[in-house]
Design a protein around this motif. Structure first.
Motif, mmCIF file in Angstrom:
data_model
loop_
_atom_site.group_PDB
_atom_site.id
_atom_site.type_symbol
_atom_site.label_atom_id
_atom_site.label_comp_id
_atom_site.label_asym_id
_atom_site.label_seq_id
_atom_site.Cartn_x
_atom_site.Cartn_y
_atom_site.Cartn_z
ATOM 1 N N GLU A 124 0.859 -1.183 0.000
ATOM 2 C CA GLU A 124 0.000 0.000 0.000
ATOM 3 C C GLU A 124 0.901 1.241 0.000
ATOM 4 O OE1 GLU A 124 -3.683 -0.413 2.463
ATOM 5 O OE2 GLU A 124 -3.046 1.518 3.285
ATOM 6 N N ILE A 125 0.612 2.169 -0.892
ATOM 7 C CA ILE A 125 1.469 3.357 -1.033
ATOM 8 C C ILE A 125 0.627 4.604 -0.803
ATOM 9 C CG2 ILE A 125 2.999 4.647 -2.569
ATOM 10 C CD1 ILE A 125 3.391 2.055 -4.163
ATOM 11 N N HIS A 126 1.142 5.488 0.059
ATOM 12 C CA HIS A 126 0.517 6.788 0.272
ATOM 13 C C HIS A 126 1.583 7.866 0.142
ATOM 14 C CE1 HIS A 126 -3.128 5.032 2.060
ATOM 15 N NE2 HIS A 126 -2.316 4.157 2.600
ATOM 16 N N GLY A 127 1.142 9.072 -0.113
ATOM 17 C CA GLY A 127 2.121 10.147 -0.191
ATOM 18 C C GLY A 127 1.472 11.512 -0.158
ATOM 19 N N PHE A 128 2.321 12.522 -0.089
ATOM 20 C CA PHE A 128 1.820 13.887 -0.119
ATOM 21 C C PHE A 128 2.898 14.813 -0.667
ATOM 22 C CE2 PHE A 128 4.276 15.135 3.591
ATOM 23 C CZ PHE A 128 4.348 13.967 4.339
ATOM 24 N N ILE A 129 2.419 15.870 -1.316
ATOM 25 C CA ILE A 129 3.293 16.938 -1.817
ATOM 26 C C ILE A 129 2.672 18.235 -1.326
ATOM 27 C CG2 ILE A 129 4.179 18.100 -3.874
ATOM 28 C CD1 ILE A 129 3.580 15.484 -5.411
ATOM 29 N N SER A 130 3.437 19.002 -0.536
ATOM 30 C CA SER A 130 2.935 20.284 -0.027
ATOM 31 C C SER A 130 3.865 21.397 -0.459
ATOM 32 C CB SER A 130 2.933 20.284 1.509
ATOM 33 O OG SER A 130 1.846 19.620 2.038
ATOM 34 N N ASN A 166 10.456 28.898 0.045
ATOM 35 C CA ASN A 166 11.257 27.809 0.637
ATOM 36 C C ASN A 166 10.447 27.172 1.756
ATOM 37 O OD1 ASN A 166 13.510 28.154 -0.979
ATOM 38 N ND2 ASN A 166 14.411 29.670 0.386
ATOM 39 N N PHE A 167 9.357 26.561 1.382
ATOM 40 C CA PHE A 167 8.385 26.131 2.382
ATOM 41 C C PHE A 167 7.608 24.963 1.788
ATOM 42 C CE2 PHE A 167 5.782 26.144 5.883
ATOM 43 C CZ PHE A 167 4.505 26.672 5.740
ATOM 44 N N ASN A 168 8.145 23.749 1.947
ATOM 45 C CA ASN A 168 7.472 22.598 1.362
ATOM 46 C C ASN A 168 7.695 21.352 2.198
ATOM 47 O OD1 ASN A 168 10.016 21.351 0.574
ATOM 48 N ND2 ASN A 168 10.121 22.845 -1.079
ATOM 49 N N ASP A 169 6.910 20.325 1.906
ATOM 50 C CA ASP A 169 7.030 19.008 2.542
ATOM 51 C C ASP A 169 6.681 17.954 1.498
ATOM 52 O OD1 ASP A 169 5.219 20.920 4.509
ATOM 53 O OD2 ASP A 169 6.874 19.998 5.583
ATOM 54 N N PHE A 170 7.495 16.894 1.453
ATOM 55 C CA PHE A 170 7.192 15.776 0.559
ATOM 56 C C PHE A 170 7.292 14.485 1.357
ATOM 57 C CE2 PHE A 170 7.469 18.557 -2.930
ATOM 58 C CZ PHE A 170 8.642 19.289 -2.867
ATOM 59 N N GLY A 171 6.405 13.563 1.086
ATOM 60 C CA GLY A 171 6.502 12.286 1.780
ATOM 61 C C GLY A 171 5.919 11.172 0.952
ATOM 62 N N ILE A 172 6.488 9.990 1.080
ATOM 63 C CA ILE A 172 5.913 8.805 0.446
ATOM 64 C C ILE A 172 6.128 7.633 1.380
ATOM 65 C CG2 ILE A 172 8.013 8.296 -0.911
ATOM 66 C CD1 ILE A 172 6.046 7.285 -3.148
ATOM 67 N N ASN A 173 5.101 6.837 1.597
ATOM 68 C CA ASN A 173 5.236 5.693 2.485
ATOM 69 C C ASN A 173 4.716 4.412 1.855
ATOM 70 O OD1 ASN A 173 2.373 5.181 3.521
ATOM 71 N ND2 ASN A 173 2.643 7.296 4.190
ATOM 72 N N ASN A 182 2.114 15.455 7.535
ATOM 73 C CA ASN A 182 1.167 15.585 6.424
ATOM 74 C C ASN A 182 0.200 16.718 6.721
ATOM 75 O OD1 ASN A 182 -0.769 15.346 4.444
ATOM 76 N ND2 ASN A 182 -0.899 13.125 4.583
ATOM 77 N N ASP A 183 0.357 17.801 6.005
ATOM 78 C CA ASP A 183 -0.439 19.003 6.205
ATOM 79 C C ASP A 183 -1.938 18.749 6.025
ATOM 80 O OD1 ASP A 183 -1.589 21.637 4.577
ATOM 81 O OD2 ASP A 183 -0.248 22.165 6.224
ATOM 82 N N ALA A 184 -2.301 17.748 5.227
ATOM 83 C CA ALA A 184 -3.716 17.497 4.930
ATOM 84 C C ALA A 184 -4.466 16.860 6.103
ATOM 85 C CB ALA A 184 -3.841 16.588 3.706
ATOM 86 N N LEU A 185 -3.727 16.408 7.124
ATOM 87 C CA LEU A 185 -4.366 15.698 8.229
ATOM 88 C C LEU A 185 -4.802 16.606 9.374
ATOM 89 C CD1 LEU A 185 -2.143 12.497 8.386
ATOM 90 C CD2 LEU A 185 -4.334 12.847 7.235
ATOM 91 N N ARG A 186 -4.735 17.928 9.145
ATOM 92 C CA ARG A 186 -5.174 18.835 10.186
ATOM 93 C C ARG A 186 -5.690 20.121 9.530
ATOM 94 N NH1 ARG A 186 0.510 19.007 10.155
ATOM 95 N NH2 ARG A 186 1.273 21.069 9.539
ATOM 96 N N THR A 187 -6.267 21.005 10.359
ATOM 97 C CA THR A 187 -6.780 22.253 9.811
ATOM 98 C C THR A 187 -5.666 23.265 9.568
ATOM 99 O OG1 THR A 187 -8.788 21.877 11.105
ATOM 100 C CG2 THR A 187 -8.466 24.095 10.216
ATOM 101 N N ALA A 204 -2.783 5.392 8.613
ATOM 102 C CA ALA A 204 -2.039 4.956 7.427
ATOM 103 C C ALA A 204 -0.745 5.744 7.269
ATOM 104 C CB ALA A 204 -2.904 5.112 6.183
ATOM 105 N N PHE A 205 -0.780 7.052 7.523
ATOM 106 C CA PHE A 205 0.402 7.890 7.334
ATOM 107 C C PHE A 205 1.406 7.787 8.476
ATOM 108 C CE2 PHE A 205 0.418 10.200 3.429
ATOM 109 C CZ PHE A 205 -0.889 10.192 2.995
ATOM 110 N N THR A 206 1.086 7.040 9.524
ATOM 111 C CA THR A 206 2.062 6.765 10.572
ATOM 112 C C THR A 206 2.412 5.289 10.594
ATOM 113 O OG1 THR A 206 0.248 6.585 12.169
ATOM 114 C CG2 THR A 206 1.421 8.689 12.057
ATOM 115 N N GLY A 207 1.896 4.534 9.624
ATOM 116 C CA GLY A 207 2.221 3.118 9.523
ATOM 117 C C GLY A 207 1.503 2.248 10.527
ATOM 118 N N ARG A 208 0.530 2.800 11.237
ATOM 119 C CA ARG A 208 -0.081 2.036 12.321
ATOM 120 C C ARG A 208 -1.142 1.070 11.824
ATOM 121 N NH1 ARG A 208 2.341 3.931 16.563
ATOM 122 N NH2 ARG A 208 2.898 6.119 16.713
ATOM 123 N N ALA A 209 -1.663 1.298 10.632
ATOM 124 C CA ALA A 209 -2.686 0.400 10.100
ATOM 125 C C ALA A 209 -2.745 0.529 8.589
ATOM 126 C CB ALA A 209 -4.053 0.731 10.695
#
Lengths: 409, 147
Positions: free
Chosen positions: A31-37, A60-67, A130-135, B101-106
């Motif tokens: 399972e692959i998730h990610g974000f580009i901010s 100069n203000f960004n975040d990238f992640g892939i899991n 992940n910026d999308a997980l909060r307000t 999911a984004f912390t790998g917990r599930a």
């Protein structure tokens, strides 16, 4: 490496968008998730926080992640996240291993994790990347200090966790983590503590950092009152290492040993959810001692016991599928026993407002289409305690404006 | 009065309030039914248990059988179930699972827009549980009553 991460995230996001809306990509059971901010930030010219922008603003203000996560068997899965962020003078989109661990859940009340595990501090620390997980773009800073993102966010070691139902008294969720805090000597956190251990005699640059065995814990009580939960979390660690001190009188450099000794950080959190309204409050206590010994007898050892605290209240309301508003008020005090800032002001070292931070924030969050979040945020801040760079020139009353777009899958 | 004392008093008050309030109403009139694989060793669940299952806290039916949840992608059904039983809006539920999911917990639970395919999935997966509109054809699975 930076280009590789950006390419990976972009490619995965592109593949995600090419299919019907899904929550994740699945490739051969992985399972692959990610974000580009990507964001833009502008502050009062003299106040560099957290991105140097000279009042003109900065991208100069960004975040990238892939899991990546994969289930290996019943109750057993493994996963990892690569992460990069930029804040101008730190971060610099350097790709790091954000978390990586194996997880075995034996039953409801007992599970085990081993590897690099995010520290469960407060309501937001675990998922703050992940910026999308909060307000909010910027969370209350003392608890979720942007400069500490490269260091005080994970533990290398193991943890036990579980969920214990209490019948009519609700549910308890717990986590205990033991290991080392993998702090880095060339990041925002090292800049922060180097600044804290710089004195009128010598400034300090951190060149080496390691931690003793550290413990993080989390106890969540989902109460029987619908929508109400409370959290008690903490982190206990000691960090130490080498540095290079520059004497203020003649500019000579001197080797130094430093210690960020016996940090005990406690957070008490309360959250109430009623339909689309979420109210929360957090209180944080930090106790630790800063020590520096110089390889030059002319420089006096530095030893300072710190007792800070901070609190915040937050409210968010989602009007519909595409629009949410949030606001918070946050106060931080360098010395909770002297909240008037007199501790260092009486020595003529700092102005009282250098010892506090009072932040009123308002955020508008838009979810125009699935997987896309856009935010506009403003802060009115009194005090400069959290400012690390250009501290001496910072203004007492200042503003911060930020906007950010996040693509997530 | 110190802030620490305020927090301790708040927790004490919440505990008393929780004990006084006790259980929520056990009568849930809704347009959905909870369904489970025929091998699931329970016929009824409390609202608290269903909440724990769909938040990823309760992961086993008993000492042996693991729980697998699936989510229907039907707007009104999802909203009705989540707000009535889980205590979250669809947006809050999505964020809850995204955080895991984004912390790998599930791993994310599978979701289905086709109710017939959802029922088929539940029927074929040991330990699986979900919910469907009341009146959906569910002969191949068990209905779980909410006590």
């Amino acid at each position: 490496m930076n280009k590789l991460l950006t390419t990976l995230v972009g490619l995965a996001a592109g593949l995600a968008f090419s299919t019907t809306p899904v929550h994740a990509m699945d490739l051969g059971g992985v399972e692959i998730h990610g974000f580009i901010s990507q964001g833009f930030i502008q502050t009062t010219k003299e106040n560099t926080f957290p991105v140097s922008n000279s009042g003109q603003g900065s991208f100069n203000f960004n975040d990238f992640g892939i899991n990546f996560s994969k289930e290996l068997g019943e109750g057993l899965h493994v996963g990892m996240q690569l992460f990069a962020f930029d804040r101008g003078t730190y971060g610099k989109d350097k790709v790091t291993l954000d978390w990586a661990y194996g997880d075995y859940r034996l039953n409801d009340w007992l599970g085990f994790r081993a590897g690099k595990v995010k520290i469960p501090l407060g309501l937001y620390n675990e998922a703050r990347d992940n910026d999308a997980l909060r307000t909010f773009i910027f969370l209350p800073q003392q608890a979720y200090f942007d400069y500490e993102r490269d260091s005080l966010v994970a533990i290398l070691g193991g943890s036990v966790y579980g969920s214990v139902p209490l019948g009519s008294a609700g549910t308890i969720n717990y986590q205990i983590e033991v290991g080392a805090v993998p702090a880095v000597a060339d990041g925002g956190f090292a800049t922060e503590i180097g600044s804290m251990m710089s004195t009128t005699s010598a400034s300090l640059q951190i060149t080496d950092i390691s931690s003793k065995t550290s413990v993080a814990h989390s106890l969540e009580w989902r109460t029987p009152v619908p929508g109400l939960r409370t959290l008690f979390t903490g982190l206990h660690t000691t960090l130490s290492g080498k540095g290079v001190a520059t004497a203020e009188d003649d500019g000579r450099t001197v080797d130094a040993d430093w210690k960020y000794d016996s940090l005990h950080r406690y957070m008490f959190s309360l959250e109430y959810t009623y339909k689309d309204l979420v109210l929360s409050s957090e209180y944080e206590l930090d106790d630790y001692t800063l020590r520096v010994n110089y390889a030059d007898p002319q420089l006096q050892p530095f030893n300072s016991k710190q007792a800070t605290d901070a609190w915040s209240i937050m409210a968010t309301y989602r009007f519909n599928d595409w629009f949410e508003v949030g606001s918070f008020y946050h106060e931080v005090y360098a010395d909770r026993h002297h909240r008037d800032g007199s501790t260092f002001a009486n020595f003529g070292l700092f102005a009282p407002y250098n010892m506090w931070w009072k932040d009123a924030a308002l955020t508008l969050r838009f979810d125009p289409i699935r997987n896309v979040v856009v935010k506009i945020e403003g802060h009115k801040i009194n005090g400069t305690y959290e400012i690390i760079e250009n501290f001496d020139g910072a203004k007492k009353d200042w503003y911060l404006f930020a906007t950010k777009a996040t693509f997530t899958f | 009065m110190t802030i620490r004392k305020v927090y301790i008093d708040t927790i004490r008050t919440l505990l008393i309030l929780g004990l006084v309030l006790g259980f929520e109403s056990t009568v849930i009139a809704a347009d959905f039914v909870v369904i489970a694989n025929k091998g699931v060793p329970v016929n009824s669940l409390s609202k608290a248990e269903i909440q724990a299952i769909f938040l990823g806290e309760k992961v086993k039916w008993d000492y042996k059988h693991r729980i697998k949840i699936a989510i229907p992608e039907q707007g009104d059904l999802l909203k009705d179930f989540l707000t009535t039983v889980v205590g979250k809006t669809p947006s809050q539920f999505d964020t809850h699972w995204s955080k895991l999911a984004f912390t790998g917990r599930a791993m994310l639970p599978p979701s289905f827009s086709d109710m017939a395919k959802l029922v088929e999935f539940i029927a074929s997966q040991q330990g699986a549980v979900s919910f469907v509109p009341a009146g959906q054809q569910v002969n191949s699975v068990n209905i779980i009553s909410i006590k």
